[in-house]
Design a protein around this motif. Sequence first.
Motif, mmCIF file in Angstrom:
data_model
loop_
_atom_site.group_PDB
_atom_site.id
_atom_site.type_symbol
_atom_site.label_atom_id
_atom_site.label_comp_id
_atom_site.label_asym_id
_atom_site.label_seq_id
_atom_site.Cartn_x
_atom_site.Cartn_y
_atom_site.Cartn_z
ATOM 1 N N ALA A 192 0.825 -1.210 0.000
ATOM 2 C CA ALA A 192 0.000 0.000 0.000
ATOM 3 C C ALA A 192 0.858 1.259 0.000
ATOM 4 O O ALA A 192 0.422 2.320 -0.480
ATOM 5 N N ASP A 199 -3.268 -3.682 -8.157
ATOM 6 C CA ASP A 199 -4.732 -3.702 -8.252
ATOM 7 C C ASP A 199 -5.298 -4.991 -7.662
ATOM 8 O O ASP A 199 -6.425 -5.007 -7.165
ATOM 9 N N ARG A 283 -9.134 -8.791 -4.980
ATOM 10 C CA ARG A 283 -9.064 -7.374 -5.330
ATOM 11 C C ARG A 283 -8.400 -6.629 -4.167
ATOM 12 O O ARG A 283 -8.864 -6.694 -3.029
ATOM 13 N N PHE A 284 -7.311 -5.933 -4.439
ATOM 14 C CA PHE A 284 -6.520 -5.300 -3.387
ATOM 15 C C PHE A 284 -7.356 -4.307 -2.589
ATOM 16 O O PHE A 284 -7.299 -4.270 -1.351
ATOM 17 N N SER A 285 -8.172 -3.516 -3.266
ATOM 18 C CA SER A 285 -8.982 -2.503 -2.571
ATOM 19 C C SER A 285 -9.990 -3.148 -1.639
ATOM 20 O O SER A 285 -10.283 -2.617 -0.562
ATOM 21 N N GLN A 288 -8.073 -4.314 1.438
ATOM 22 C CA GLN A 288 -7.705 -3.135 2.218
ATOM 23 C C GLN A 288 -8.905 -2.571 2.963
ATOM 24 O O GLN A 288 -8.782 -2.063 4.084
ATOM 25 N N GLU A 289 -10.068 -2.660 2.357
ATOM 26 C CA GLU A 289 -11.298 -2.188 3.006
ATOM 27 C C GLU A 289 -11.567 -2.944 4.302
ATOM 28 O O GLU A 289 -12.133 -2.400 5.253
ATOM 29 N N HIS A 313 -18.890 -7.953 -1.322
ATOM 30 C CA HIS A 313 -18.012 -8.429 -2.385
ATOM 31 C C HIS A 313 -18.287 -9.908 -2.659
ATOM 32 O O HIS A 313 -18.393 -10.707 -1.737
#
Length: 660
Positions: A192, A199, A283-285, A288-289, A313
């Motif tokens: 990060a 991504d 999915r990285f985002s 991270q969420e 998700h």
Amino acid sequence: MLYLTPLQSSVVPILLILGLRLVLPSVLNPTRTWQRSLLYGGCIFLGVRYAVWRGVDTLAPVGLTVDYATSLSLYIVEVLALIGSMSAFVLMSRTRDRSDEADTHAGWWGDRGAPKVAVLIATYNEELEVLERTIVGARALNYPNKAVYVLDDGRRDWLQDYCARQGVHYVRRPDNKGSKAGNINHALTRLAAEPAPPDFIAVLDADFVPHRAFLARTMALFHDPTVGLVQTPQHFFNADPIQHNLGLEKSYPDEQRYFFDHMQPARDAWGLAICCGTSSVSRFSAVQELGGFPTDSVTEDFMLTMALQARGHQTVYLNEALTEGLAPEGLKEYVTQRARWCLGLMQIARSRLGPFSREKIRLRDRWSVIDSVFYWLPSFVFRLAAFVYPLLYWFFNITVVDAQVPDVISYFGTYYAWVLLTTTLLSPGMIVPFFHDVSQLLGAIPIARAAVVGLLKPKGHPFSVTAKGGDRSRIVVQWRIMRPFAILWGLTFLGLTLGILFDSFAYYDAGDGKSVVLFWTIYNLLVLTIAVIACIELPRRERHVADAPERTLVELPDGGSQAVWLSELTRTTAVLRGLRLPENSALRLALRDVGPVDGYVVGVGSDSTVVQLVLGAAEHEALIVRLHAEDNTPGVQRSNIGNVLRDFGSRLIRTGQNRG
């Protein structure tokens, strides 16, 4: 007019089911939900019918007696196991295959360029022999925008040097807090902070090699922005301990095939595909969420599934062989791994994402956890009870089942036959009686213990790493695992003998109870015999289970050449058939996808020659890619009963010859 006896009448439904087994394959489409629902609906109906009969007609007379308490306790455990089976039948009534979707959306990013993927290889104490396969395979991925990171929780300098030579990133941290999940989270924090974070992230265990198409195929499903994770099946290039110790490497699927080839596609159809850690892309985002991988459970992968789904998700499943790994080679490691999975699931059941949590979790996700609890707890307890309760009858004359033989055939036999019909039609070659029971029985004691401990005390359990590699060249008897099964075998045989020879034992015939328990006991003896044999670990040598003979050209010492059969290939040796040369003879092989390789003869058989390969660094890596990163499906995908019995018989014959 023809009249059937009760026994003859009870067999009629089973004969009809056998007839259906002959007819249905020509008209059945296993992908159609309505057809699957009819078959599994029949399982549920007959299962409920059997459970009702068991409760109404087969228990000892009600009262404050040992007989009633014993028969009732067995019935309760069996019903709980049946509930787990019913839940599985509902899950299996659907299935989904996303291969066409992956074909349609391949390269969905178009001219924008492929999204960046960080390939994370988590390692703790694996040897270079294990790690190099995965690192070389990751570097060989056919995907343009990737970066490989080796996350070393063992803090080994030699591995840092190896990563530098391979041109991949090496990451270590000062402690091991959070085990594997903590290791990944440490890397996510570093990613990060990079100028151009990835991504997506792909997670590989240290012993799992990605096939070349792994990223290209999984990334295709991220065309849907709601997809947070794509899981792929785990295949293995070596035999698991049960396959190996019973001599079934070429005829019986590994123990996880049913889950990955059939249960996961069914779960995906319900929107309940499970992340299994390795061989997945996220999915990285989305991760991270969540603040990274959850550390509340030793099975962080399942908990990641729950956390992603709670945030909206999707977790989806692509049923293609896109990675292959090293199955536990020892029975001890095999059992430890499954007990850890069970413990982690129980931790999730008691966590903030459990089925009775106040979090905003979908009803189906709550059901998913409950289904898993019923799989791990009552089903394995019942497996153990099925071997213990007949002993109470033989030694203490305690009524276990009060039933007539025709009724047992009519209710249990019909249910069992329909389940086998459904399984063989929709999941062919997955279940072989006796051997399937053995695969479940061997881990039943530690799994049942882990289930109870995990529910009662979900916190404070260390992460148990599954040991891989090491010396497997000797016969090893796993006495600790074998002991309870050997004791059960001895008690079962003794009880059966006493019950047959002496009227003072097992004289109380509850209905046809003695006949019922007699058949039950003989079945148990056969299963226990195979279980004891499976605890004797045979020597191993490197062998790739996807090996298929192929023609290759050999340059001979005299300057000539000859086309021969290449029957086996490892990272160090080749076995050639149709060629005999003296030992130490030098030659050169033309290996597909590797090139010309020098070697010399180290062994000569009646029609075979064993060649020691002399490889440079480039040839060595090319051979690893050929053996482990090709887009094929390693291992046995389905069994044939005849082949299973043949191979097991050969295993017994070899054992007898060695002892002689």
